[in-house]
Design a protein around this motif. Structure first.
Motif, PDB file in Angstrom:
ATOM      1  N   MET A   1       0.811  -1.182   0.000  1.00  0.00           N
ATOM      2  CA  MET A   1       0.000   0.000   0.000  1.00  0.00           C
ATOM      3  C   MET A   1       0.859   1.252   0.000  1.00  0.00           C
ATOM      4  N   PHE A   2       1.794   1.325   0.954  1.00  0.00           N
ATOM      5  CA  PHE A   2       2.672   2.478   1.025  1.00  0.00           C
ATOM      6  C   PHE A   2       4.047   2.106   0.511  1.00  0.00           C
ATOM      7  N   ASN A   3       4.730   3.079  -0.037  1.00  0.00           N
ATOM      8  CA  ASN A   3       6.092   2.880  -0.494  1.00  0.00           C
ATOM      9  C   ASN A   3       6.970   2.557   0.713  1.00  0.00           C
ATOM     10  N   LYS A   4       8.037   1.800   0.475  1.00  0.00           N
ATOM     11  CA  LYS A   4       8.910   1.395   1.583  1.00  0.00           C
ATOM     12  C   LYS A   4       9.553   2.594   2.278  1.00  0.00           C
ATOM     13  N   ASN A   5       9.842   3.652   1.534  1.00  0.00           N
ATOM     14  CA  ASN A   5      10.462   4.833   2.136  1.00  0.00           C
ATOM     15  C   ASN A   5       9.479   5.610   3.000  1.00  0.00           C
ATOM     16  N   ILE A   6       8.218   5.616   2.628  1.00  0.00           N
ATOM     17  CA  ILE A   6       7.193   6.286   3.433  1.00  0.00           C
ATOM     18  C   ILE A   6       7.064   5.603   4.791  1.00  0.00           C
ATOM     19  N   LYS A   7       7.204   4.293   4.815  1.00  0.00           N
ATOM     20  CA  LYS A   7       7.131   3.553   6.079  1.00  0.00           C
ATOM     21  C   LYS A   7       8.271   3.954   7.003  1.00  0.00           C
ATOM     22  N   LEU A   8       9.468   4.127   6.433  1.00  0.00           N
ATOM     23  CA  LEU A   8      10.604   4.546   7.261  1.00  0.00           C
ATOM     24  C   LEU A   8      10.429   5.969   7.767  1.00  0.00           C
ATOM     25  N   VAL A   9       9.904   6.861   6.943  1.00  0.00           N
ATOM     26  CA  VAL A   9       9.650   8.241   7.366  1.00  0.00           C
ATOM     27  C   VAL A   9       8.628   8.254   8.496  1.00  0.00           C
ATOM     28  N   PHE A  10       7.576   7.444   8.359  1.00  0.00           N
ATOM     29  CA  PHE A  10       6.547   7.357   9.389  1.00  0.00           C
ATOM     30  C   PHE A  10       7.143   6.845  10.708  1.00  0.00           C
ATOM     31  N   ALA A  11       8.033   5.850  10.620  1.00  0.00           N
ATOM     32  CA  ALA A  11       8.690   5.333  11.822  1.00  0.00           C
ATOM     33  C   ALA A  11       9.566   6.411  12.456  1.00  0.00           C
ATOM     34  N   GLY A  12      10.250   7.191  11.636  1.00  0.00           N
ATOM     35  CA  GLY A  12      11.078   8.280  12.153  1.00  0.00           C
ATOM     36  C   GLY A  12      10.244   9.339  12.857  1.00  0.00           C
ATOM     37  N   ILE A  13       9.089   9.661  12.286  1.00  0.00           N
ATOM     38  CA  ILE A  13       8.184  10.633  12.910  1.00  0.00           C
ATOM     39  C   ILE A  13       7.696  10.120  14.260  1.00  0.00           C
ATOM     40  N   LEU A  14       7.369   8.820  14.315  1.00  0.00           N
ATOM     41  CA  LEU A  14       6.919   8.243  15.582  1.00  0.00           C
ATOM     42  C   LEU A  14       8.019   8.285  16.647  1.00  0.00           C
ATOM     43  N   VAL A  15       9.258   8.037  16.251  1.00  0.00           N
ATOM     44  CA  VAL A  15      10.369   8.105  17.199  1.00  0.00           C
ATOM     45  C   VAL A  15      10.544   9.545  17.692  1.00  0.00           C
TER      46      VAL A  15
END
Length: 171
Positions: A1-15
């Motif tokens: 659904m989401f691009n792999k890089n968007i998932k990493l950005v989302f994880a960074g925002i959560l951190v």
């Protein structure tokens, strides 16, 4: 659904949010956000659409698996290397019922990209051996069957291998 890089950005925002919550004194919220970070990181390494397609394959629902795999429009950009291997592996399984040329390409690409489990690699090579057998390429089929025998440590594919060896004798 989401691009792999968007998932990493989302994880960074959560951190970053969890660090902010820790600095504000909201320890519980910070811990919860750190734990929530595990979801996008997990989905980075295990694509949700491929997981759903595997679930459909376990139920022998090939149409459902095709539906989930068709939602991945650009596998090179959306998936990491191992996921691309499994994407091609499942595409090869789907197409093997109808088009042997295309399924051979998918299986070879899956083996080239890599599969995590030896059983999956053995099944891909067994399918390639069957395709080589149907095209009367006896040496290639024999080599692939020898590789399958090495990979199949639990003996799950023993029956299929004996059937193919019997067919090899007829060629």
């Amino acid at each position: 659904m989401f691009n792999k890089n968007i998932k990493l950005v989302f994880a960074g925002i959560l951190v970053a949010l969890s660090v902010w919550q820790f600095s504000e004194g909201n320890i519980g919220n910070g811990i919860f956000l750190i734990l929530l970070t595990a979801i996008p990181i997990f989905l980075y390494y295990r694509n949700e659409l491929i997981l759903l397609a595997f679930f459909e394959l376990r139920k022998q629902n090939f149409d459902g698996a095709k539906k989930w795999l068709s939602k991945i429009t650009n596998p090179e950009k959306a998936l990491v290397k191992k996921q691309q291997g499994y994407y091609n592996y499942m595409q090869g399984l789907m197409v093997s019922q109808t088009n042997l040329n295309q399924s051979e390409k998918f299986f070879k690409k899956a083996i080239e990209l890599g599969l995590n489990m030896d059983v999956d690699l053995a099944i891909a090579k067994l399918n390639l051996a069957g395709i080589a057998l149907s095209r009367r390429r006896k040496i290639e089929a024999t080599n692939l069957l020898a590789e399958v025998k090495k990979l199949d440590k639990q003996g799950m594919l023993k029956e299929q291998m004996t059937m193919m060896k019997e067919q090899l004798k007829r060629i």
